[in-house]
Write a protein that holds these residues in place. Sequence first.
Motif, PDB file in Angstrom:
ATOM      1  N   GLU A 173       0.827  -1.204   0.000  1.00  0.00           N
ATOM      2  CA  GLU A 173       0.000   0.000   0.000  1.00  0.00           C
ATOM      3  C   GLU A 173       0.860   1.252   0.000  1.00  0.00           C
ATOM      4  O   GLU A 173       0.582   2.215  -0.702  1.00  0.00           O
ATOM      5  CB  GLU A 173      -0.936   0.029   1.217  1.00  0.00           C
TER       6      GLU A 173
ATOM      7  N   THR B 180       0.641   4.105  -2.827  1.00  0.00           N
ATOM      8  CA  THR B 180       0.257   5.479  -2.500  1.00  0.00           C
ATOM      9  C   THR B 180       1.373   6.452  -2.871  1.00  0.00           C
ATOM     10  O   THR B 180       1.110   7.530  -3.404  1.00  0.00           O
ATOM     11  CB  THR B 180      -0.118   5.607  -1.014  1.00  0.00           C
TER      12      THR B 180
ATOM     13  N   TYR C 110      -1.320   7.644   9.721  1.00  0.00           N
ATOM     14  CA  TYR C 110      -2.447   6.914   9.142  1.00  0.00           C
ATOM     15  C   TYR C 110      -3.725   7.733   9.276  1.00  0.00           C
ATOM     16  O   TYR C 110      -3.946   8.387  10.297  1.00  0.00           O
ATOM     17  CB  TYR C 110      -2.671   5.593   9.881  1.00  0.00           C
TER      18      TYR C 110
ATOM     19  N   ARG D  42      -5.203   3.798   6.235  1.00  0.00           N
ATOM     20  CA  ARG D  42      -4.454   4.239   5.063  1.00  0.00           C
ATOM     21  C   ARG D  42      -3.213   5.033   5.465  1.00  0.00           C
ATOM     22  O   ARG D  42      -3.285   5.981   6.254  1.00  0.00           O
ATOM     23  CB  ARG D  42      -5.332   5.108   4.176  1.00  0.00           C
TER      24      ARG D  42
END
Length: 133
Positions: free
Chosen positions: A15, A19, A48, A52
Amino acid sequence: MISYKRDLENVDWEEMKATLTQDKFDNGRSPEQLRASFANSYATCIAYAGDRIIGTARVLSDGVCNADIVDVWTFSPYRHQGIASTIMRTLLAELQGQHVCLFTDDAIDFYKKLGFTKKETCLELVVGKWLSN
């Protein structure tokens, strides 16, 4: 809600890579290389929003007198909300007595607000009294 993690447990390196790439902050490291870079650091901080990843920074240091701050990044939709300031202050608090360098051509005024001084080779700051740690 924004949260800040200092450990690297359960970081989703895939991730993070995705990103960073989406935000045009990817320097080519694979997810495994990102993991190794962060794992081999003196200190890390990851921000976060829920689950995310939206911000990072890490410190390279000898733990005595010299430190470099690298990989300072906030995901574009979350910029100007104090996330990078919180990350930086968190990491700087661990660097008492150390000469801290930060190499960047971006956001100079942001770093000056944190106490850094622009020098010829880098932005630098001594946290507290030199070698007093």
